[in-house]
Design a protein around this motif. Structure first.
Motif, PDB file in Angstrom:
ATOM      1  N   UNK A   1      -4.832  -1.550  22.782  1.00 48.65           N
ATOM      2  CA  UNK A   1      -4.361  -2.604  21.620  1.00 48.65           C
ATOM      3  C   UNK A   1      -5.795  -3.371  21.274  1.00 48.65           C
ATOM      4  N   UNK A   2      -6.838  -3.372  21.725  1.00 45.12           N
ATOM      5  CA  UNK A   2      -7.980  -2.861  21.172  1.00 45.12           C
ATOM      6  C   UNK A   2      -8.263  -2.106  20.308  1.00 45.12           C
ATOM      7  N   UNK A   3      -7.675  -1.167  20.345  1.00 42.78           N
ATOM      8  CA  UNK A   3      -7.856  -0.016  19.842  1.00 42.78           C
ATOM      9  C   UNK A   3      -6.996  -0.506  18.474  1.00 42.78           C
ATOM     10  N   UNK A   4      -6.413  -0.717  18.125  1.00 41.30           N
ATOM     11  CA  UNK A   4      -5.287  -1.058  17.276  1.00 41.30           C
ATOM     12  C   UNK A   4      -5.550  -1.986  15.811  1.00 41.30           C
TER      13      UNK A   4
ATOM     14  N   UNK B   1      -5.963  -2.328  12.426  1.00 39.73           N
ATOM     15  CA  UNK B   1      -5.764  -3.382  11.617  1.00 39.73           C
ATOM     16  C   UNK B   1      -6.494  -4.111  10.795  1.00 39.73           C
ATOM     17  N   UNK B   2      -8.181  -4.701  12.406  1.00 36.63           N
ATOM     18  CA  UNK B   2      -9.108  -5.334  11.184  1.00 36.63           C
ATOM     19  C   UNK B   2     -10.175  -4.130  10.603  1.00 36.63           C
ATOM     20  N   UNK B   3     -10.123  -3.087  10.832  1.00 33.15           N
ATOM     21  CA  UNK B   3     -11.064  -2.130  10.380  1.00 33.15           C
ATOM     22  C   UNK B   3     -10.545  -1.860   9.221  1.00 33.15           C
ATOM     23  N   UNK B   4      -9.418  -0.898   9.337  1.00 31.13           N
ATOM     24  CA  UNK B   4      -8.713   0.237   8.647  1.00 31.13           C
ATOM     25  C   UNK B   4      -7.956  -0.771   6.814  1.00 31.13           C
ATOM     26  N   UNK B   5      -7.280  -1.978   7.711  1.00 28.92           N
ATOM     27  CA  UNK B   5      -5.632  -2.123   7.092  1.00 28.92           C
ATOM     28  C   UNK B   5      -4.730  -1.476   6.966  1.00 28.92           C
ATOM     29  N   UNK B   6      -4.125  -1.206   8.584  1.00 30.51           N
ATOM     30  CA  UNK B   6      -3.302  -0.064   8.238  1.00 30.51           C
ATOM     31  C   UNK B   6      -1.899  -0.642   7.543  1.00 30.51           C
ATOM     32  N   UNK B   7      -1.154   0.449   6.951  1.00 38.68           N
ATOM     33  CA  UNK B   7       0.227  -0.159   6.532  1.00 38.68           C
ATOM     34  C   UNK B   7       1.568   0.743   7.176  1.00 38.68           C
TER      35      UNK B   7
ATOM     36  N   UNK C   1       4.383   1.617  17.784  1.00 41.11           N
ATOM     37  CA  UNK C   1       5.633   1.552  17.822  1.00 41.11           C
ATOM     38  C   UNK C   1       5.753  -0.283  17.928  1.00 41.11           C
ATOM     39  N   UNK C   2       5.872   0.037  18.742  1.00 44.42           N
ATOM     40  CA  UNK C   2       5.420  -2.023  19.055  1.00 44.42           C
ATOM     41  C   UNK C   2       4.316  -2.521  19.158  1.00 44.42           C
ATOM     42  N   UNK C   3       3.726  -1.887  18.504  1.00 48.07           N
ATOM     43  CA  UNK C   3       1.989  -2.920  18.318  1.00 48.07           C
ATOM     44  C   UNK C   3       2.637  -3.089  16.532  1.00 48.07           C
ATOM     45  N   UNK C   4       3.328  -1.989  16.376  1.00 48.26           N
ATOM     46  CA  UNK C   4       3.457  -1.997  14.877  1.00 48.26           C
ATOM     47  C   UNK C   4       4.452  -2.875  13.889  1.00 48.26           C
ATOM     48  N   UNK C   5       5.318  -3.543  14.942  1.00 45.80           N
ATOM     49  CA  UNK C   5       5.866  -4.481  14.645  1.00 45.80           C
ATOM     50  C   UNK C   5       6.035  -5.176  14.804  1.00 45.80           C
TER      51      UNK C   5
ATOM     52  N   UNK D   1       2.965  -2.970  10.881  1.00 48.15           N
ATOM     53  CA  UNK D   1       2.757  -0.585  10.391  1.00 48.15           C
ATOM     54  C   UNK D   1       4.050  -0.370  10.588  1.00 48.15           C
ATOM     55  N   UNK D   2       3.975   0.173  10.274  1.00 45.54           N
ATOM     56  CA  UNK D   2       5.407   1.535  10.795  1.00 45.54           C
ATOM     57  C   UNK D   2       4.508   2.770  11.310  1.00 45.54           C
ATOM     58  N   UNK D   3       5.049   3.039  11.862  1.00 46.51           N
ATOM     59  CA  UNK D   3       4.772   4.620  13.036  1.00 46.51           C
ATOM     60  C   UNK D   3       5.538   5.313  12.626  1.00 46.51           C
ATOM     61  N   UNK D   4       5.166   6.477  12.179  1.00 47.00           N
ATOM     62  CA  UNK D   4       6.227   7.827  12.010  1.00 47.00           C
ATOM     63  C   UNK D   4       5.523   8.518  13.427  1.00 47.00           C
ATOM     64  N   UNK D   5       6.353   9.751  13.559  1.00 47.78           N
ATOM     65  CA  UNK D   5       6.155  10.236  14.286  1.00 47.78           C
ATOM     66  C   UNK D   5       6.700  12.428  13.609  1.00 47.78           C
ATOM     67  N   UNK D   6       5.967  12.899  13.885  1.00 44.38           N
ATOM     68  CA  UNK D   6       5.694  14.268  13.280  1.00 44.38           C
ATOM     69  C   UNK D   6       6.533  15.485  13.865  1.00 44.38           C
ATOM     70  N   UNK D   7       7.771  16.013  13.845  1.00 45.64           N
ATOM     71  CA  UNK D   7       8.276  17.348  14.724  1.00 45.64           C
ATOM     72  C   UNK D   7       6.862  18.198  14.730  1.00 45.64           C
TER      73      UNK D   7
END
Ligand SMILES: Cc1cc2nc3c(=O)[nH]c(=O)nc-3n(C[C@H](O)[C@H](O)[C@H](O)COP(=O)(O)O)c2cc1C
Ligand SMILES: Nc1ncnc2c1ncn2[C@@H]1O[C@H](COP(=O)(O)OP(=O)(O)O)[C@@H](O)[C@H]1O
Length: 315
Positions: free
Chosen positions: A104-107, A112-118, A140-144, A148-154
């Motif tokens: 949680x703290x990493x995200x 979020x605070x450091x990089x402003x991830x989208x 995914x839960x944290x993103x919602x 921010x959105x999260x995508x898994x690469x196959x």
């Protein structure tokens, strides 16, 4: 490409990113697939892409010298990320503080605070945070909640199996350079500056260029057929990578290359060495005569190899 060393060097202008996180050791075709998705998402969002890496790599922090050797040094990794079109690299020191950070703290703090991830692009087996508690479902839960959105690469598979740094390491160990090259999408090369050695080589009749390995623990050990690039030319050679147990050494691994049919001065040159085939394991010989005979046999074996295969056009 901009390199940001540590969270404390992030500025307000650094906010707003499409992000991926990982070790990216070797930047192999699996990594390249993630980076290519990252590039696409960044273009779509009109934002810079950022790769978060750790130094040392977490396994090195936990296991020290027992950790597997690296496929690429930091400088090689950065060059490869740059070539893959990455805009920024955030390099975090992996230390006790970082290791204790909860998922949680990493995200919250870094993404979020450091990089402003989208948007976050992750690999299929990505886990992070204290005790690797953060997985894809968590993200995914944290993103919602955090926006921010999260995508898994196959998984990327090649020649019937998943591409991974571990698999490449074991291919290199077994001397299967052709498959390792396919998985890396480039030849396996170790480059470094030529240093002065013990001046024993020339008395054996086999001068060797000693390539500085610095802190690199190479994933190779033994005697190999190699090629090197020097002044725009590719030259054939034979190399030993090891501790040189037959001569009083310093206990460190050395990479030494004898360039076939070459008699110039290589001191101070930056020499890339490409590995083609393994000839044998390094041995401890009873005396210099036995060592010399073995090296002459290696040179013959390398000549036979280069009669069978063409020299590559570049290293
Ligand atoms: C093709 C090749 C094979 C080698 N094989 C061994 C080996 O099996 N065992 C060993 O102790 N040293 C081996 N060496 C390393 C030599 O001991 C080393 O090159 C020699 O001591 C010269 O060292 P210098 O360049 O520091 O003078 C090999 C070197 C070459 C070029
Ligand atoms: N065929 C060759 N292959 C590699 N190095 C060579 C060759 N011919 C000359 N040299 C030069 O000789 C040096 C190596 O000589 P050597 O006696 O082994 O000394 P050192 O212990 O300093 O490596 C190399 O660094 C390079 O400048």
């Amino acid at each position: 490409m901009e390199l940001i060393r540590g969270l404390h060097n992030l500025r307000p202008r650094h906010r707003g990113h499409v992000v991926t996180i990982g070790n990216f050791d070797g930047v192999h075709v699996g990594h390249q697939a993630i980076l290519s998705r990252l590039r696409e998402s960044a273009a779509r969002a009109g934002l810079p892409s950022c790769v978060v890496i750790f130094e040392p790599q977490p396994r090195e922090f936990f296991a020290g010298r027992e950790a597997p050797p690296r496929l690429s040094r930091l400088r090689d990794k950065l060059a490869l990320l740059k070539a893959a079109g990455v805009d920024r690299v955030l390099c975090l020191s992996f230390n006790q503080r970082l290791r204790e950070l909860t998922a949680e703290a990493f995200v919250q703090r870094i993404l979020v605070e450091g990089l402003g991830v989208t948007h976050l692009q992750v690999g299929d087996d990505f886990r992070f945070g204290c005790d690797r508690a953060g997985d894809f479902a968590f993200l995914q839960q944290a993103g919602s909640t955090l926006g921010f959105t999260v995508e898994n690469t196959q998984t990327v598979e090649l020649l019937g199996d998943r591409v991974s740094s571990t698999r490449i390491r074991s291919l290199l160990e077994s001397g299967d350079f052709a498959t390792a090259e396919a998985l890396l999408d480039r030849p396996f090369v170790i480059a470094g500056r030529v240093l002065h050695g013990q001046k024993l080589g020339r008395t054996l009749g086999v001068p060797t260029a000693n390539i500085q390995l610095k802190r690199l623990r190479a994933p190779l050990h033994g005697v190999y057929v190699v090629s090197v690039q020097h002044e725009g030319q590719v030259l054939a050679g034979v190399a030993n990578i090891g501790e040189r147990p037959s001569v009083a050494g310093d206990g460190q691994a050395h990479l030494e290359v004898h360039v076939l049919d070459y008699a110039g001065d290589l001191y101070g040159q930056y020499l890339p060495v490409r590995f083609h085939a393994k000839l044998r394991d390094e041995q401890k010989f009873a005396g210099l005569d036995a060592l010399k005979a073995a090296i002459y046999a290696d040179i013959d074996a390398a000549r036979a190899y280069w009669q069978q295969y063409p020299l590559p056009c570049c290293v």
